[in-house]
Design a protein around this motif. Structure first.
Motif, PDB file in Angstrom:
ATOM      1  N   VAL A 101      16.023   4.784 -27.848  1.00  0.00           N
ATOM      2  CA  VAL A 101      16.674   4.862 -26.638  1.00  0.00           C
ATOM      3  C   VAL A 101      16.063   3.912 -25.614  1.00  0.00           C
ATOM      4  O   VAL A 101      17.066   3.191 -24.694  1.00  0.00           O
ATOM      5  CB  VAL A 101      16.621   6.355 -25.914  1.00  0.00           C
ATOM      6  CG1 VAL A 101      17.161   6.532 -24.515  1.00  0.00           C
ATOM      7  CG2 VAL A 101      17.399   7.352 -26.724  1.00  0.00           C
ATOM      8  N   ASN A 210      19.949   3.118 -24.211  1.00  0.00           N
ATOM      9  CA  ASN A 210      20.732   3.018 -25.599  1.00  0.00           C
ATOM     10  C   ASN A 210      21.147   4.315 -26.057  1.00  0.00           C
ATOM     11  O   ASN A 210      20.438   5.267 -25.977  1.00  0.00           O
ATOM     12  CB  ASN A 210      20.174   2.261 -26.577  1.00  0.00           C
ATOM     13  CG  ASN A 210      19.376   0.928 -26.055  1.00  0.00           C
ATOM     14  OD1 ASN A 210      20.114   0.110 -25.220  1.00  0.00           O
ATOM     15  ND2 ASN A 210      18.283   0.734 -26.526  1.00  0.00           N
ATOM     16  N   ASP A 211      22.191   4.337 -26.965  1.00  0.00           N
ATOM     17  CA  ASP A 211      22.562   5.613 -27.784  1.00  0.00           C
ATOM     18  C   ASP A 211      21.370   5.618 -28.574  1.00  0.00           C
ATOM     19  O   ASP A 211      20.944   4.805 -29.283  1.00  0.00           O
ATOM     20  CB  ASP A 211      23.951   5.271 -28.599  1.00  0.00           C
ATOM     21  CG  ASP A 211      25.109   5.450 -27.445  1.00  0.00           C
ATOM     22  OD1 ASP A 211      24.804   5.988 -26.240  1.00  0.00           O
ATOM     23  OD2 ASP A 211      26.090   5.056 -27.756  1.00  0.00           O
ATOM     24  N   CYS A 225      21.649  15.438 -29.440  1.00  0.00           N
ATOM     25  CA  CYS A 225      22.546  14.238 -28.487  1.00  0.00           C
ATOM     26  C   CYS A 225      22.112  13.006 -28.892  1.00  0.00           C
ATOM     27  O   CYS A 225      20.815  12.800 -29.176  1.00  0.00           O
ATOM     28  CB  CYS A 225      22.251  14.656 -27.241  1.00  0.00           C
ATOM     29  SG  CYS A 225      23.147  13.676 -26.097  1.00  0.00           S
ATOM     30  N   THR A 226      23.164  12.219 -29.017  1.00  0.00           N
ATOM     31  CA  THR A 226      22.671  10.805 -29.004  1.00  0.00           C
ATOM     32  C   THR A 226      23.445   9.847 -28.070  1.00  0.00           C
ATOM     33  O   THR A 226      23.117   8.522 -27.885  1.00  0.00           O
ATOM     34  CB  THR A 226      23.378  10.166 -30.484  1.00  0.00           C
ATOM     35  OG1 THR A 226      24.776  10.500 -30.510  1.00  0.00           O
ATOM     36  CG2 THR A 226      22.716  10.828 -31.800  1.00  0.00           C
ATOM     37  N   GLU A 227      23.961  10.297 -27.415  1.00  0.00           N
ATOM     38  CA  GLU A 227      24.684   9.585 -26.299  1.00  0.00           C
ATOM     39  C   GLU A 227      23.672   9.166 -24.990  1.00  0.00           C
ATOM     40  O   GLU A 227      23.009  10.027 -24.533  1.00  0.00           O
ATOM     41  CB  GLU A 227      25.860  10.378 -25.487  1.00  0.00           C
ATOM     42  CG  GLU A 227      26.701   9.341 -24.476  1.00  0.00           C
ATOM     43  CD  GLU A 227      27.903  10.320 -23.842  1.00  0.00           C
ATOM     44  OE1 GLU A 227      28.075   9.829 -22.659  1.00  0.00           O
ATOM     45  OE2 GLU A 227      28.135  11.536 -24.323  1.00  0.00           O
ATOM     46  N   GLY A 228      23.418   7.922 -24.938  1.00  0.00           N
ATOM     47  CA  GLY A 228      22.412   7.809 -23.875  1.00  0.00           C
ATOM     48  C   GLY A 228      22.528   7.831 -22.499  1.00  0.00           C
ATOM     49  O   GLY A 228      21.490   8.468 -21.898  1.00  0.00           O
ATOM     50  N   GLN A 230      23.640  10.642 -21.532  1.00  0.00           N
ATOM     51  CA  GLN A 230      23.577  12.136 -21.551  1.00  0.00           C
ATOM     52  C   GLN A 230      22.290  12.255 -21.710  1.00  0.00           C
ATOM     53  O   GLN A 230      21.536  13.404 -21.063  1.00  0.00           O
ATOM     54  CB  GLN A 230      24.337  12.884 -22.646  1.00  0.00           C
ATOM     55  CG  GLN A 230      24.327  14.358 -22.524  1.00  0.00           C
ATOM     56  CD  GLN A 230      25.273  15.282 -23.388  1.00  0.00           C
ATOM     57  OE1 GLN A 230      26.161  14.363 -24.240  1.00  0.00           O
ATOM     58  NE2 GLN A 230      25.359  16.405 -23.596  1.00  0.00           N
TER      59      GLN A 230
END
Length: 295
Positions: A101, A210-211, A225-228, A230
């Protein structure tokens, strides 16, 4: 393939002498040197120095982050990669680093400022509770202004945080096997950290996240979760929010996790997992020699 999670411990897991053999890893030397430049002091010198200094928040958090991140690098060089990552409080920063990230330096700068803010916090109290009726504990917390469940570690272990008066009132009202006041000046993971959290959020804002390459289970939200964007939002909430570790552990069997590797000093997280989820295999990697054994 065995589905695996990497777990990263937080403050309280530190020990004098930790990371001593990392200097033997060629890839670690550059990162340790860069860490010393950013911090203005030597990580390894503090780790082999006086326990009282290492135990101070100002030094504990950067040391734990640097050492665990270097261990992550060593494992990655050996083509080892987990299916999920999670970290307890400070450990979440290492989890985000392990997931790609942010880079090592960005994470260390964040941890450095976080440690400074927490080291100067005043007017709060934290008490660890062992062996209690969860429903009654929550009931007393709900009825008492100025106290929250800061660390929900397991069914039988928790930390409450808040004003000294409110924390003492809950401790006096709830029957426990053991209640231990923590050696901290601030009410971490509580609304009393709101001012520090606001300053920290401003620091976080311009830093690109980063994601994640690996799903992260966050302290304030144990869903992968992988969304940067979030993950950054979750990290902002972490300073005032509860560490929902009990829920993170409960999520692991649902995700099909069969093995947990605790990366960093001690076996605090492995111990919590053993008591509640013994079917999940456990391993600890705290040194360069441990890395050599698994590669």
């Amino acid at each position: 393939m065995t589905k695996t999670v990497w777990l990263f411990p937080g403050q309280g897991s530190q020990a004098v002498g930790m990371g001593a053999d990392l200097k033997d890893l060629p890839a670690a030397q550059a990162k340790l040197a860069r860490a010393d430049e950013i911090l203005g002091w030597s990580v390894l010198d503090v780790c082999r120095g006086e326990e009282s200094q290492l135990a101070r928040t100002l030094y504990t958090q950067p040391c734990l982050y640097a050492i665990a991140s270097i261990l992550v690098d060593a494992l990655a060089e050996g083509n080892l990669k987990p299916d999920f990552v999670a970290g307890h409080s400070l450990g979440e920063y290492v989890a985000l680093y392990a997931a790609g990230v942010f880079d090592f330096e960005s994470g260390l700068r964040l941890v450095k400022r976080r440690a400074e803010l927490m080291d100067t916090a005043e007017g709060g109290k934290m008490v660890a509770l062992l062996g209690f009726d969860r429903e009654k504990l929550q009931d007393f917390i709900d009825k008492t202004d100025g106290v929250v469940l800061a660390n929900d570690n397991s069914d039988g272990q928790a930390v409450i945080s808040g004003t000294p008066e409110a924390v003492d009132a809950v401790v006096a009202s709830v029957k426990t096997k053991k209640a231990v006041a923590l050696n901290v000046s601030g009410a971490f993971h509580s609304p009393l950290m709101a001012e520090a959290a606001q300053e920290f959020a401003a620091l976080l804002e311009p830093i690109p996240f980063n994601d994640a390459a690996i799903p992260v289970l966050s302290n304030v939200d144990p869903t992968p979760c992988t969304e940067g964007a979030q993950l950054k939002e979750r990290l902002v909430k972490q300073m005032t929010g509860s560490v929902r570790w009990r829920e993170i552990m409960a999520k692991l069997p649902e995700l099909g996790v069969e093995k947990a590797v605790e990366i960093g000093p001690g076996q605090v997280l492995a111990g919590l997992l053993k008591r509640g989820y013994s079917a999940i295999a456990r391993e600890n990697i705290s040194s360069a020699s441990d890395v050599a054994k698994v590669l």
